[in-house]
Design a protein around this motif. Structure first.
Motif, short mmCIF file in Angstrom:
data_model
loop_
_atom_site.label_atom_id
_atom_site.label_comp_id
_atom_site.label_asym_id
_atom_site.label_seq_id
_atom_site.Cartn_x
_atom_site.Cartn_y
_atom_site.Cartn_z
N VAL A 80 0.92 -1.04 -0.06
CA VAL A 80 0.03 -0.03 0.03
C VAL A 80 0.91 1.11 -0.07
CG1 VAL A 80 -1.95 1.12 1.38
CG2 VAL A 80 -1.85 -1.17 1.11
N PHE A 81 0.40 2.24 -0.84
CA PHE A 81 1.17 3.48 -0.84
C PHE A 81 0.50 4.96 -0.29
CE2 PHE A 81 1.68 0.39 -4.39
CZ PHE A 81 3.01 -0.11 -3.88
N GLY A 82 0.95 5.57 0.39
CA GLY A 82 0.52 6.54 1.07
C GLY A 82 1.13 7.07 2.34
N PRO A 83 0.37 7.66 3.26
CA PRO A 83 -1.01 8.43 2.99
C PRO A 83 -0.76 9.73 2.04
CG PRO A 83 -0.07 9.03 5.40
CD PRO A 83 0.97 8.07 4.55
N VAL A 84 -1.69 10.05 1.45
CA VAL A 84 -1.78 11.21 0.46
C VAL A 84 -2.84 12.20 0.75
CG1 VAL A 84 -2.41 12.12 -2.01
CG2 VAL A 84 -1.47 9.69 -1.39
N PRO A 85 -2.65 13.41 1.37
CA PRO A 85 -3.55 14.35 1.83
C PRO A 85 -4.60 14.62 0.83
CG PRO A 85 -1.27 15.51 1.30
CD PRO A 85 -1.29 13.94 1.23
N LEU A 86 -5.76 14.59 1.34
CA LEU A 86 -6.98 15.05 0.58
C LEU A 86 -7.43 16.33 1.17
CD1 LEU A 86 -8.64 11.53 0.09
CD2 LEU A 86 -7.14 12.73 -1.47
N GLU A 87 -8.56 16.97 0.55
CA GLU A 87 -9.30 18.11 1.27
C GLU A 87 -9.91 17.72 2.45
OE1 GLU A 87 -12.84 20.96 0.25
OE2 GLU A 87 -11.88 20.21 -1.57
N ARG A 88 -10.46 16.37 2.51
CA ARG A 88 -10.81 15.89 3.77
C ARG A 88 -10.40 14.39 3.97
NH1 ARG A 88 -15.67 13.14 5.69
NH2 ARG A 88 -16.67 13.40 3.72
N GLY A 89 -9.52 14.18 4.88
CA GLY A 89 -9.03 12.94 4.96
C GLY A 89 -7.64 12.39 4.19
N TYR A 90 -7.36 11.14 4.06
CA TYR A 90 -6.32 10.88 3.30
C TYR A 90 -6.45 9.69 2.23
CZ TYR A 90 -3.53 13.85 6.52
OH TYR A 90 -2.92 14.81 7.00
N ALA A 91 -5.74 9.42 1.29
CA ALA A 91 -5.94 8.34 0.60
C ALA A 91 -4.53 7.52 0.48
CB ALA A 91 -6.13 8.87 -1.00
N PHE A 92 -4.87 6.16 0.16
CA PHE A 92 -3.81 5.08 -0.31
C PHE A 92 -4.06 4.53 -1.48
CE2 PHE A 92 -4.21 5.55 4.41
CZ PHE A 92 -2.66 5.57 4.67
N THR A 93 -2.95 3.92 -2.13
CA THR A 93 -3.19 3.08 -3.37
C THR A 93 -2.58 1.66 -2.93
OG1 THR A 93 -1.26 3.63 -4.57
CG2 THR A 93 -3.15 5.01 -4.85
N GLY A 94 -2.95 0.81 -3.71
CA GLY A 94 -2.20 -0.53 -3.59
C GLY A 94 -2.25 -1.43 -4.60
N ALA A 95 -1.43 -2.43 -4.49
CA ALA A 95 -1.29 -3.41 -5.57
C ALA A 95 -1.30 -4.84 -4.91
CB ALA A 95 0.23 -3.17 -6.33
N PHE A 96 -2.12 -5.66 -5.14
CA PHE A 96 -2.32 -6.91 -4.58
C PHE A 96 -2.52 -8.13 -5.57
CE2 PHE A 96 -3.11 -3.91 -1.11
CZ PHE A 96 -2.90 -4.73 0.01
N SER A 97 -1.89 -9.47 -5.15
CA SER A 97 -2.09 -10.55 -5.98
C SER A 97 -2.04 -11.62 -5.18
CB SER A 97 -0.94 -10.33 -6.88
OG SER A 97 0.48 -10.15 -6.37
#
Length: 241
Positions: free
Chosen positions: A157-174
Motif C-alpha cells: 500500500v502506498f501513501g498516505p496522500v493528503p486530501l481536502e478531507r482525509g487521506y488516500a492510499f493506493t495498493g497493488a495486490f495479487s
C-alpha cells in the motif's frame, strides 16, 4: 522413525529451505548494490488516471529502479507480467498522516492481512505527480493473508496522500502460488482474486467499505506484455468513521 517417513521429511525440509532462499529479499542482491535512482527523477511510462477526490494516480506499482514492477522477471505465457495498482482506499476520518497510517495498519491486520515476511520490498506508488513509499515498512514484509511458504494473497500500500478531507492510499495486490521445480519461487496466480478477497475482508471487518470500482485503463494484452486476469479496474474502499 521409518526410513520412508524420514526421507519424506528430509525432502520437505530441503524444499522449504530452497524456497526460503529463493524468496529472501536479498537472495539475488549483489554484494555491493549499484546506486538507486532518485525518486524525484521518476518519469511515468503512461499517463496517470484522474481519480475523483484523490487526483492523478499512476497505473502501476513502481520498483526501486523507477520502472513498472514485473513480478521480479517472472513470465506468463512467455510475456512480461506488469503489476497494476488495483486497490484505492480513502480514509475520511483520519486527521493526520500518522493517524491515517495507524488506521490503515489496524484495518489490514483486522482483515487478516497483517504484515508478513519473505517478500520483496522497495516499491512505490505514484499519486499526484510524486512517488509514495510502501507500507508495511518492515524488512522483507508485505501485507499478506498467509505465510510465504503457502499460496497467499499479498500486496503493498502506498501513501498516505493528503486530501481536502482525509487521506488516500493506493495498493497493488495479487495471489501467488508455490513452485519448487525447476527452481523454487512464487509464480503469479491472479490479480482479481486477491483484489476481491481483500475488499471483502476489509468491508466485513473494518471501517473501509466497498464503494465501487475505478477504471484505471490498465489492462495489457499484447504479444510482449500482459496483466494476467486483471480487468483494468481498482476497487475503491472508503472509511467514513
Amino acid at each position: 522413525m521409518k526410513p520412508a517417513r524420514a526421507l519424506l521429511l528430509t525432502a520437505a525440509a530441503l524444499a522449504l529451505a530452497a524456497l526460503v532462499a529463493a524468496c529472501s529479499p536479498s537472495a539475488s542482491a549483489p554484494a555491493v548494490p549499484a546506486p538507486l535512482p532518485d525518486p524525484a527523477t521518476y518519469q511515468p511510462v503512461d499517463a496517470p488516471v484522474s481519480v475523483p477526490d484523490v487526483g492523478e494516480v499512476g497505473r502501476w506499482m513502481i520498483t526501486k529502479d523507477l520502472v513498472p514492477a514485473t513480478w521480479l522477471g517472472e513470465k506468463v505465457g512467455g510475456r512480461t507480467l506488469r503489476e497494476p495498482i488495483n486497490v484505492l482506499l480513502i480514509d475520511r476520518a483520519a486527521r493526520t498522516p500518522e493517524e491515517a497510517t495507524a488506521r490503515l495498519l489496524a484495518a489490514m491486520t483486522a482483515a487478516g492481512y497483517g504484515p508478513k515476511g519473505r517478500h520483496s520490498t522497495g516499491y512505490h506508488g505514484e499519486i499526484g505527480g510524486r512517488l509514495y513509499s510502501m507500507l508495511p515498512t518492515g524488512q522483507g514484509e508485505a501485507f499478506s493473508d498467509d505465510p510465504f511458504y503457502v499460496p497467499n494473497n499479498h500486496g503493498r500500500v502506498f501513501g498516505p496522500v493528503p486530501l481536502e478531507r482525509g487521506y488516500a492510499f493506493t495498493g497493488a495486490f495479487s495471489l501467488e502460488g508455490i513452485r519448487l521445480l525447476p527452481r523454487p519461487g512464487h509464480p503469479y496466480r491472479s490479480f482479481q482474486v486477491s483484489r476481491e478477497d481483500l475488499a471483502n475482508e476489509l468491508n466485513a471487518k473494518t471501517p473501509f467499505k466497498h464503494a465501487g470500482y475505478v477504471d484505471m485503463g490498465s489492462r495489457l494484452d499484447t504479444p510482449s506484455e500482459t496483466t494476467g486476469d486483471h480487468d483494468g479496474r481498482a476497487v475503491l474502499l472508503v472509511a467514513a468513521e
